[in-house]
Design a protein around this motif. Structure first.
Motif, PDB file in Angstrom:
ATOM      1  N   VAL A  78      37.980  33.910  11.909  1.00 57.75           N
ATOM      2  CA  VAL A  78      38.368  32.591  11.387  1.00 57.75           C
ATOM      3  C   VAL A  78      39.725  32.702  10.698  1.00 57.75           C
ATOM      4  CG1 VAL A  78      37.749  30.754   9.761  1.00 57.75           C
ATOM      5  CG2 VAL A  78      35.962  31.864  11.133  1.00 57.75           C
ATOM      6  N   LYS A  79      39.895  33.734   9.881  1.00 58.23           N
ATOM      7  CA  LYS A  79      41.175  33.960   9.197  1.00 58.23           C
ATOM      8  C   LYS A  79      42.290  34.141  10.215  1.00 58.23           C
ATOM      9  CE  LYS A  79      43.607  35.993   5.603  1.00 58.23           C
ATOM     10  NZ  LYS A  79      44.667  35.034   5.414  1.00 58.23           N
ATOM     11  N   ARG A  84      47.049  32.021  13.203  1.00 55.55           N
ATOM     12  CA  ARG A  84      47.646  31.651  14.487  1.00 55.55           C
ATOM     13  C   ARG A  84      48.017  30.160  14.513  1.00 55.55           C
ATOM     14  NH1 ARG A  84      43.114  34.475  16.642  1.00 55.55           N
ATOM     15  NH2 ARG A  84      43.696  36.638  16.922  1.00 55.55           N
ATOM     16  N   ALA A  85      47.151  29.327  13.925  1.00 56.41           N
ATOM     17  CA  ALA A  85      47.425  27.887  13.887  1.00 56.41           C
ATOM     18  C   ALA A  85      48.709  27.618  13.096  1.00 56.41           C
ATOM     19  CB  ALA A  85      46.245  27.133  13.274  1.00 56.41           C
ATOM     20  N   LEU A  86      48.860  28.281  11.952  1.00 59.08           N
ATOM     21  CA  LEU A  86      50.077  28.095  11.158  1.00 59.08           C
ATOM     22  C   LEU A  86      51.311  28.618  11.897  1.00 59.08           C
ATOM     23  CD1 LEU A  86      48.916  28.971   7.542  1.00 59.08           C
ATOM     24  CD2 LEU A  86      49.755  26.773   8.380  1.00 59.08           C
ATOM     25  N   ALA A  87      51.155  29.747  12.575  1.00 53.65           N
ATOM     26  CA  ALA A  87      52.296  30.323  13.294  1.00 53.65           C
ATOM     27  C   ALA A  87      52.692  29.463  14.491  1.00 53.65           C
ATOM     28  CB  ALA A  87      51.957  31.733  13.755  1.00 53.65           C
ATOM     29  N   ALA A  88      51.752  28.692  15.038  1.00 54.25           N
ATOM     30  CA  ALA A  88      52.028  27.880  16.227  1.00 54.25           C
ATOM     31  C   ALA A  88      52.766  26.581  15.899  1.00 54.25           C
ATOM     32  CB  ALA A  88      50.715  27.555  16.936  1.00 54.25           C
ATOM     33  N   VAL A  89      52.792  26.199  14.624  1.00 53.05           N
ATOM     34  CA  VAL A  89      53.467  24.952  14.250  1.00 53.05           C
ATOM     35  C   VAL A  89      54.975  25.200  14.233  1.00 53.05           C
ATOM     36  CG1 VAL A  89      53.752  23.228  12.440  1.00 53.05           C
ATOM     37  CG2 VAL A  89      51.493  24.201  12.877  1.00 53.05           C
ATOM     38  N   PRO A  90      55.724  24.489  15.066  1.00 49.90           N
ATOM     39  CA  PRO A  90      57.187  24.677  15.090  1.00 49.90           C
ATOM     40  C   PRO A  90      57.816  24.221  13.764  1.00 49.90           C
ATOM     41  CG  PRO A  90      56.446  23.296  16.926  1.00 49.90           C
ATOM     42  CD  PRO A  90      55.268  23.541  16.050  1.00 49.90           C
ATOM     43  N   GLU A  91      58.956  24.808  13.448  1.00 52.80           N
ATOM     44  CA  GLU A  91      59.661  24.506  12.195  1.00 52.80           C
ATOM     45  C   GLU A  91      60.027  23.018  12.075  1.00 52.80           C
ATOM     46  OE1 GLU A  91      60.262  26.243   9.414  1.00 52.80           O
ATOM     47  OE2 GLU A  91      59.026  27.803  10.312  1.00 52.80           O
ATOM     48  N   ASP A  92      60.396  22.376  13.168  1.00 52.06           N
ATOM     49  CA  ASP A  92      60.804  20.971  13.078  1.00 52.06           C
ATOM     50  C   ASP A  92      59.617  20.069  12.727  1.00 52.06           C
ATOM     51  OD1 ASP A  92      59.735  21.575  15.604  1.00 52.06           O
ATOM     52  OD2 ASP A  92      60.759  19.878  16.559  1.00 52.06           O
ATOM     53  N   LEU A  93      58.379  20.495  13.081  1.00 50.20           N
ATOM     54  CA  LEU A  93      57.203  19.693  12.723  1.00 50.20           C
ATOM     55  C   LEU A  93      56.743  19.944  11.287  1.00 50.20           C
ATOM     56  CD1 LEU A  93      54.953  19.779  15.921  1.00 50.20           C
ATOM     57  CD2 LEU A  93      56.315  17.880  15.053  1.00 50.20           C
ATOM     58  N   ARG A  94      57.144  21.035  10.715  1.00 52.94           N
ATOM     59  CA  ARG A  94      56.728  21.332   9.330  1.00 52.94           C
ATOM     60  C   ARG A  94      57.317  20.318   8.352  1.00 52.94           C
ATOM     61  NH1 ARG A  94      54.279  26.380   8.221  1.00 52.94           N
ATOM     62  NH2 ARG A  94      54.090  27.607  10.125  1.00 52.94           N
ATOM     63  N   LYS A 100      52.493  17.358   7.387  1.00 58.56           N
ATOM     64  CA  LYS A 100      52.447  18.066   6.108  1.00 58.56           C
ATOM     65  C   LYS A 100      51.020  18.216   5.578  1.00 58.56           C
ATOM     66  CE  LYS A 100      57.018  17.575   4.176  1.00 58.56           C
ATOM     67  NZ  LYS A 100      57.815  17.079   3.080  1.00 58.56           N
ATOM     68  N   GLY A 101      50.228  17.172   5.690  1.00 60.90           N
ATOM     69  CA  GLY A 101      48.845  17.227   5.211  1.00 60.90           C
ATOM     70  C   GLY A 101      48.019  18.245   5.975  1.00 60.90           C
ATOM     71  N   LEU A 102      48.163  18.272   7.290  1.00 61.12           N
ATOM     72  CA  LEU A 102      47.435  19.234   8.126  1.00 61.12           C
ATOM     73  C   LEU A 102      47.847  20.664   7.797  1.00 61.12           C
ATOM     74  CD1 LEU A 102      45.527  19.866  10.496  1.00 61.12           C
ATOM     75  CD2 LEU A 102      47.507  19.622  12.015  1.00 61.12           C
ATOM     76  N   ILE A 103      49.135  20.888   7.692  1.00 56.10           N
ATOM     77  CA  ILE A 103      49.643  22.225   7.390  1.00 56.10           C
ATOM     78  C   ILE A 103      49.195  22.667   5.998  1.00 56.10           C
ATOM     79  CG2 ILE A 103      51.753  23.568   6.995  1.00 56.10           C
ATOM     80  CD1 ILE A 103      53.019  21.857   9.262  1.00 56.10           C
ATOM     81  N   ALA A 104      49.279  21.747   5.032  1.00 60.35           N
ATOM     82  CA  ALA A 104      48.835  22.075   3.668  1.00 60.35           C
ATOM     83  C   ALA A 104      47.348  22.412   3.656  1.00 60.35           C
ATOM     84  CB  ALA A 104      49.133  20.915   2.724  1.00 60.35           C
ATOM     85  N   GLY A 105      46.549  21.707   4.434  1.00 62.63           N
ATOM     86  CA  GLY A 105      45.104  21.980   4.500  1.00 62.63           C
ATOM     87  C   GLY A 105      44.810  23.343   5.108  1.00 62.63           C
ATOM     88  N   ILE A 106      45.526  23.684   6.168  1.00 63.01           N
ATOM     89  CA  ILE A 106      45.331  25.003   6.794  1.00 63.01           C
ATOM     90  C   ILE A 106      45.754  26.108   5.835  1.00 63.01           C
ATOM     91  CG2 ILE A 106      46.082  26.506   8.692  1.00 63.01           C
ATOM     92  CD1 ILE A 106      46.317  23.974  10.427  1.00 63.01           C
TER      93      ILE A 106
END
Length: 179
Positions: A78-79, A84-94, A100-106
């Motif tokens: 799970v960890k 991997r989910a955080l690493a898959a988010v491109p910088e422009d979407l951050r 932002k809410g999804l990334i902050a939750g992860i």
């Protein structure tokens, strides 16, 4: 005297009379040796009991310390998936307000897992820049490198973890070799 009487007399003459018996061992000496033997057996039994007690106490401590090992191994995936989910988010979407809410939750979930791991003695194995230790690292590839000494870990493919002083999962790594 007939033959039977002669045989009886020979038998009686050959056997010593009760008063002529060989001197028996001292009954006190016999009892003392038996007592010493019984004392030795009691000491062995006490030592064995103490060893069993110590072994059971150690097994109890180990059971308490390592009871969550199988569960912890499963939570590691799970960890890994959160990372991997955080690493898959491109910088422009951050920077996007909708993400932002999804990334902050992860990220918060990852921090909470780290806190739970810390409370239960689960620690990440340091790999990058370390010498390859087969007790904690599993070499997956060799990477030609001029900067790193041969045998030094230059890439980590999957993090390794320990629980207390035992290996939970080895780190999967790439090791430097001479080009």
């Amino acid at each position: 005297m007939n033959e039977e009487d002669a045989k009886i007399e020979e038998t009686e003459e050959g056997a010593p009379a009760p008063s002529e018996e060989a001197p028996q061992d001292d009954p006190f000496a016999t009892l003392e040796s038996e007592l010493a033997e019984v004392r030795q057996q009691v000491l062995y039994a006490q030592a064995e009991t103490q060893n069993v007690r110590r072994r059971l106490e150690q097994e109890k401590v180990n059971a308490a310390n390592y009871a969550a090992t199988a569960f912890a191994r499963e939570v590691l995936s799970v960890k890994d998936n959160l990372e991997r989910a955080l690493a898959a988010v491109p910088e422009d979407l951050r920077g996007d307000e909708r993400m932002k809410g999804l990334i902050a939750g992860i990220e918060a979930t990852g921090r909470e897992i780290d806190n739970v791991f810390q409370r239960h003695g689960i620690a990440r194995v340091e790999a990058l820049g370390q010498k390859l230790d087969p007790h904690f690292h599993q070499a997956m590839i060799e990477v030609p490198s001029d900067e790193a000494e041969p045998g030094t870990i230059v890439q980590e493919m999957q993090a390794g973890y320990t629980i207390k002083d035992r290996l939970l999962r080895p780190a999967l790594v790439g090791v430097a070799k001479k080009p």
